[in-house]
Write a protein that holds these residues in place. Structure first.
Motif, PDB file in Angstrom:
ATOM      1  N   LEU A 195      33.733  40.501  57.493  1.00 52.86           N
ATOM      2  CA  LEU A 195      34.227  41.728  56.824  1.00 52.86           C
ATOM      3  C   LEU A 195      34.611  41.445  55.481  1.00 52.86           C
ATOM      4  O   LEU A 195      35.308  40.391  54.978  1.00 52.86           O
ATOM      5  N   SER A 196      34.065  42.073  54.502  1.00 50.47           N
ATOM      6  CA  SER A 196      34.314  41.432  53.085  1.00 50.47           C
ATOM      7  C   SER A 196      35.672  42.236  52.671  1.00 50.47           C
ATOM      8  O   SER A 196      36.271  41.396  51.744  1.00 50.47           O
ATOM      9  N   GLY A 197      36.278  42.858  53.020  1.00 55.28           N
ATOM     10  CA  GLY A 197      37.779  43.495  52.997  1.00 55.28           C
ATOM     11  C   GLY A 197      37.407  44.462  51.682  1.00 55.28           C
ATOM     12  O   GLY A 197      36.525  45.103  51.477  1.00 55.28           O
ATOM     13  N   LEU A 198      38.912  44.946  51.318  1.00 52.49           N
ATOM     14  CA  LEU A 198      38.962  45.772  50.287  1.00 52.49           C
ATOM     15  C   LEU A 198      38.386  45.308  48.989  1.00 52.49           C
ATOM     16  O   LEU A 198      37.988  46.187  48.069  1.00 52.49           O
ATOM     17  N   THR A 199      38.913  44.197  48.622  1.00 54.90           N
ATOM     18  CA  THR A 199      38.358  43.606  47.263  1.00 54.90           C
ATOM     19  C   THR A 199      38.390  42.036  47.398  1.00 54.90           C
ATOM     20  O   THR A 199      38.884  41.387  48.511  1.00 54.90           O
ATOM     21  N   ASP A 200      37.491  41.473  46.362  1.00 52.04           N
ATOM     22  CA  ASP A 200      37.321  40.109  46.425  1.00 52.04           C
ATOM     23  C   ASP A 200      38.250  39.438  45.425  1.00 52.04           C
ATOM     24  O   ASP A 200      38.379  38.224  45.167  1.00 52.04           O
ATOM     25  N   TRP A 201      39.186  40.255  44.630  1.00 48.22           N
ATOM     26  CA  TRP A 201      39.981  39.683  43.573  1.00 48.22           C
ATOM     27  C   TRP A 201      41.117  38.889  44.287  1.00 48.22           C
ATOM     28  O   TRP A 201      41.905  39.459  44.952  1.00 48.22           O
ATOM     29  N   PRO A 202      41.155  37.477  44.074  1.00 49.96           N
ATOM     30  CA  PRO A 202      42.323  36.800  44.867  1.00 49.96           C
ATOM     31  C   PRO A 202      43.737  36.979  44.141  1.00 49.96           C
ATOM     32  O   PRO A 202      44.377  37.154  44.997  1.00 49.96           O
TER      33      PRO A 202
END
Length: 324
Positions: free
Chosen positions: A28-35
């Motif tokens: 699952l990529s999740g809601l956002t990729d911004w760490p």
């Protein structure tokens, strides 16, 4: 409880027999990729989930303990709170994992099970909101026949019908997805959504899209028409009330329900009533956040903060606890 225990086993057996997909798990990529915003989002959605659980569970307990709330309206509200509680619990905990871990992996059986129960409660909420609108229509437009029309037996049949429609819709969609060959394992979403899974297919999804369109039209448009017709009659009836206090009370009761309806149907219709090719992943995620996470949190707040009966019942419960 025995039925709910058997459903995952039945689904697992069906998947073993029917699934020809080479994929055994998904990422699952999740809601956002911004760490840099992962941790703030974790605490935000954890807080939302806690409020959702406390609010909906509190509403169910409050209605169960308060004899003055043992009416059809609050019986339906208690059912809506249960649906929202389950709806959020199916989605949010798995989403929170992504915020604190680099990878969020879900197995094929877990993904299909999550999809199945998500669809049950999403479809059930569509029809429960329509039932609640019908209840308000009878209460305001035919008050003398209210106790007869909305008897305990009728209310039980209506709630049972809501869950039955949820099971039928979820079973139809899940059966169709089990026949699709999935050859990719990266879901560009924070949960196993129907449209996101179809994007992983390397076989034809025409039948699935037709089934989605037909069921979405039925589960969104039919309840929407019921709600609109009910409120046209309700507003016409309210405008005939001569007493300003009576008119204000009727509008107050209906406005809470309309707020919940607008939030849920608006975000759901945006996703499911247009071709999947016209939906970007970001648009799907934003709309999904509204009806899977924020709506279950807002519903008990909307109904409790704008409802005098709920406030009075809550005050009585608190006063009783102080005396003890």
């Amino acid at each position: 409880s025995s039925i709910s225990f058997l459903i995952p086993q039945i689904l697992s057996q069906k998947m073993t027999m029917r699934n020809n997909s080479p994929v055994t798990e998904f990422m699952l990529s999740g809601l956002t990729d911004w760490p840099e915003i992962q941790l703030p989002l974790f605490f935000l959605f954890l807080g939302v989930y806690v409020v959702t659980v406390v609010g909906n569970l509190g509403m169910i307990i409050l209605i169960g303990l308060s004899s003055n709330l043992h009416t059809p309206m609050y019986y339906f509200l208690s059912s809506l709170s249960f649906i929202d509680l389950c709806h959020s619990t199916i989605i949010t905990p798995k989403m929170l994992v992504k915020f604190v871990s680099e990878y969020n992996v879900i197995s094929y059986p877990e993904c299909i099970t999550q999809l199945y129960f998500f669809l049950i409660f999403a479809i059930a909420e569509c029809h429960m909101l329509a039932v609640m609108a019908y209840d308000r229509y009878v209460a305001i437009c035919n008050p003398l026949l209210y106790n007869v029309t909305m008897s305990h037996q009728v209310c039980s049949w209506l709630v049972g019908g809501v869950y039955l429609l949820g099971f039928i819709g979820a079973t139809a969609h899940t059966s169709c997805i089990l026949r699709v060959l999935l050859c990719k394992n990266h879901i560009s979403h924070y949960f196993c959504d129907l449209l996101s899974l179809l994007k992983l297919s390397c076989s034809s999804t025409y039948v699935n899209e037709v089934v989605i369109l037909c069921f979405s039209a039925f589960n969104i448009l039919i309840p929407s028409i019921t709600i609109i017709c009910s409120y046209i009659c309700i507003i016409a009836s309210i405008l005939r009330i001569r007493s300003p206090e009576g008119r204000s009370k009727a509008f107050s009761t209906c406005s809470s329900h309309m707020s919940a309806v607008a939030l849920f149907y608006g975000s759901a219709a945006f996703i499911y009533l247009q071709p999947s090719s016209e939906n970007s992943t970001d648009q799907e995620k934003v709309s999904s956040v509204f009806y899977t996470i924020f709506v279950p949190m807002l519903n008990p707040l909307i109904y409790s903060l704008r409802n005098k009966d709920v406030k009075v019942a809550m005050r009585k419960i608190l006063e009783r606890r102080r005396l003890i």
